[in-house]
Design a protein around this motif. Structure first.
Motif, PDB file in Angstrom:
ATOM      1  N   GLY A 144       0.809  -1.207   0.000  1.00  8.92           N
ATOM      2  CA  GLY A 144       0.000   0.000   0.000  1.00  8.92           C
ATOM      3  C   GLY A 144       0.844   1.261   0.000  1.00  8.92           C
ATOM      4  N   LEU A 145       1.926   1.259   0.772  1.00  9.19           N
ATOM      5  CA  LEU A 145       2.835   2.411   0.776  1.00  9.19           C
ATOM      6  C   LEU A 145       3.505   2.588  -0.574  1.00  9.19           C
ATOM      7  N   GLN A 146       3.794   1.476  -1.254  1.00  8.11           N
ATOM      8  CA  GLN A 146       4.444   1.560  -2.569  1.00  8.11           C
ATOM      9  C   GLN A 146       3.527   2.208  -3.601  1.00  8.11           C
ATOM     10  N   THR A 147       2.234   1.949  -3.501  1.00  9.79           N
ATOM     11  CA  THR A 147       1.295   2.500  -4.483  1.00  9.79           C
ATOM     12  C   THR A 147       0.831   3.913  -4.134  1.00  9.79           C
ATOM     13  N   MET A 148       1.180   4.406  -2.965  1.00 10.02           N
ATOM     14  CA  MET A 148       0.718   5.730  -2.549  1.00 10.02           C
ATOM     15  C   MET A 148       1.495   6.821  -3.283  1.00 10.02           C
ATOM     16  N   PRO A 149       0.831   7.807  -3.884  1.00 10.03           N
ATOM     17  CA  PRO A 149       1.551   8.883  -4.580  1.00 10.03           C
ATOM     18  C   PRO A 149       2.471   9.635  -3.626  1.00 10.03           C
ATOM     19  N   SER A 177      11.742   3.084  -0.334  1.00  6.66           N
ATOM     20  CA  SER A 177      11.988   1.907   0.500  1.00  6.66           C
ATOM     21  C   SER A 177      10.943   0.794   0.341  1.00  6.66           C
ATOM     22  N   PRO A 178       9.628   1.078   0.139  1.00  2.60           N
ATOM     23  CA  PRO A 178       8.696  -0.045  -0.047  1.00  2.60           C
ATOM     24  C   PRO A 178       9.007  -0.897  -1.276  1.00  2.60           C
ATOM     25  N   SER A 179       9.427  -0.268  -2.373  1.00  2.06           N
ATOM     26  CA  SER A 179       9.774  -1.046  -3.568  1.00  2.06           C
ATOM     27  C   SER A 179      10.989  -1.926  -3.329  1.00  2.06           C
ATOM     28  N   SER A 221      15.672 -10.498  -8.212  1.00  2.00           N
ATOM     29  CA  SER A 221      14.494  -9.733  -7.791  1.00  2.00           C
ATOM     30  C   SER A 221      14.893  -8.504  -6.991  1.00  2.00           C
ATOM     31  N   PHE A 222      15.965  -8.634  -6.218  1.00  2.00           N
ATOM     32  CA  PHE A 222      16.406  -7.500  -5.411  1.00  2.00           C
ATOM     33  C   PHE A 222      16.907  -6.367  -6.295  1.00  2.00           C
ATOM     34  N   VAL A 223      17.651  -6.699  -7.356  1.00  2.00           N
ATOM     35  CA  VAL A 223      18.126  -5.671  -8.286  1.00  2.00           C
ATOM     36  C   VAL A 223      16.940  -5.008  -8.986  1.00  2.00           C
ATOM     37  N   ALA A 224      15.931  -5.793  -9.348  1.00  3.63           N
ATOM     38  CA  ALA A 224      14.723  -5.200  -9.941  1.00  3.63           C
ATOM     39  C   ALA A 224      14.032  -4.269  -8.948  1.00  3.63           C
ATOM     40  N   GLY A 225      14.010  -4.657  -7.668  1.00  3.48           N
ATOM     41  CA  GLY A 225      13.432  -3.791  -6.650  1.00  3.48           C
ATOM     42  C   GLY A 225      14.227  -2.514  -6.464  1.00  3.48           C
ATOM     43  N   LEU A 226      15.557  -2.615  -6.546  1.00  3.85           N
ATOM     44  CA  LEU A 226      16.393  -1.416  -6.451  1.00  3.85           C
ATOM     45  C   LEU A 226      16.118  -0.467  -7.612  1.00  3.85           C
ATOM     46  N   LYS A 227      15.989  -1.031  -8.797  1.00  4.00           N
ATOM     47  CA  LYS A 227      15.722  -0.200  -9.976  1.00  4.00           C
ATOM     48  C   LYS A 227      14.381   0.512  -9.849  1.00  4.00           C
ATOM     49  N   GLN A 228      13.372  -0.212  -9.408  1.00  6.91           N
ATOM     50  CA  GLN A 228      12.060   0.409  -9.222  1.00  6.91           C
ATOM     51  C   GLN A 228      12.106   1.418  -8.081  1.00  6.91           C
ATOM     52  N   GLY A 229      12.860   1.096  -7.025  1.00  3.85           N
ATOM     53  CA  GLY A 229      12.988   2.030  -5.916  1.00  3.85           C
ATOM     54  C   GLY A 229      13.653   3.327  -6.332  1.00  3.85           C
ATOM     55  N   TRP A 230      14.668   3.234  -7.206  1.00  8.03           N
ATOM     56  CA  TRP A 230      15.294   4.452  -7.696  1.00  8.03           C
ATOM     57  C   TRP A 230      14.302   5.295  -8.493  1.00  8.03           C
TER      58      TRP A 230
END
Length: 302
Positions: A144-149, A177-179, A221-230
């Motif tokens: 939910g935090l990840q989808t919040m604007p 951080s949520p991503s 998956s962690f690298v994909a999460g880092l990319k999305q987090g950036w």
């Protein structure tokens, strides 16, 4: 005698026909040699060109489309200038000292916020993926935090930290951080059970199991999460710099806001191009890390 002959005959299903046919063997060897020669002929310049020409083509198409929109007369030239009017101003901007000071401040904020987000995301992701109670309690909350604007956090951030660097950092960390946590959780969830059993047989337990088996297995998956987090951190930072202007500091967001207030569309588009270029460069860096990971795992076929 007939039984002995059938027993010693090559099995077609096992490739015996190919092994007994010299002509077919020569053809296969020739194909392998051609493939190896083609790979050997690709030097560094060829690899660089193969990576650059799709991007250059995309840039040319974008510029042509931009110019076509300007020629259509949809907007007045002072509202939407064309590439011929904007690119010289873009060059003037990137050769000025004030511009690079703004870029330095923006990148410092981005790197600090992203680093803090990595620490928090890894800690939260490791705990949630390790303990089932935490997964049930906070798993949906993280999504939910990840989808919040990100812009929705700024009223609270300004209330808590006023117009300060901490307000911008607060929103950047909450955006990224949520991503990162979800990327680590997904990597842990998809760790093959056979690897977990093998690790336990080898005596890995607790932190050692995470350190030497689960975390390395979850790297894709962690690298994909880092990319999305950036991506979330960069978007949050740009929104923050447009909303939170601190004293006389100059950042890319401040320059973009000033150009908008002065109705200077050419300058505004120039700053937008710079923001886009930085995003592309960071994406390429993540691509290098991803290719290195795939090469190490033997999945890079190029």
């Amino acid at each position: 005698m007939a039984l002995e002959t059938r027993t010693n005959a090559p099995d077609p299903g096992a490739g015996g026909a190919a092994a007994g046919d010299p002509a077919l063997e020569r053809q296969i060897a020739g194909l392998d040699a051609l493939e190896l020669a083609a790979g050997a002929r690709r030097g560094p310049l060829a690899r660089l060109w193969s990576a650059l020409w799709p991007m250059l083509t995309a840039v040319a198409i974008a510029l042509a489309f931009w110019q076509a929109v300007v020629w259509s007369g949809w907007k007045d030239p002072w509202v939407l200038p064309g590439p011929a009017d904007t690119l010289p101003i873009f060059w003037d901007q990137v050769t000025s000292g004030r511009f690079w000071e703004a870029v330095a401040l923006t990148m410092r904020r981005a790197l600090v916020g992203f680093s803090v987000a990595i620490v928090i995301g890894v800690l939260v992701g490791a705990l949630v993926s390790r303990f089932l109670v935490l997964r049930r309690a906070f798993g949906s909350l993280i999504t939910g935090l990840q989808t919040m604007p990100s812009i929705a956090w700024f009223p609270l951030a300004i209330l808590l930290f006023q117009l300060s660097e901490s307000a911008i950092l607060f929103v950047v960390v909450l955006g990224a951080s949520p991503s990162i946590a979800n990327g680590l959780i997904a990597g842990v969830d998809y760790t093959p059970p056979i690897l977990l059993r093998a690790g336990k047989v080898l005596g890995l337990r607790g932190l050692l199991l995470y350190r030497h088996l689960i975390l390395p297995a979850s790297l894709p998956s962690f690298v994909a999460g880092l990319k999305q987090g950036w991506a979330f951190a960069w978007r949050s930072l740009m929104a923050g710099e447009l909303l939170v202007i601190i004293g006389d500091t100059t950042s890319l967001g401040v320059l973009l806001s000033q150009a908008r207030e002065l109705n200077n569309t050419a300058d505004m588009i120039s700053y937008m191009i710079v923001i886009l270029i930085i995003g592309v460069v960071i994406d390429q860096l993540f691509g290098v890390a991803d290719r290195a990971l795939r090469t190490r795992w033997g999945m890079d076929v190029d």
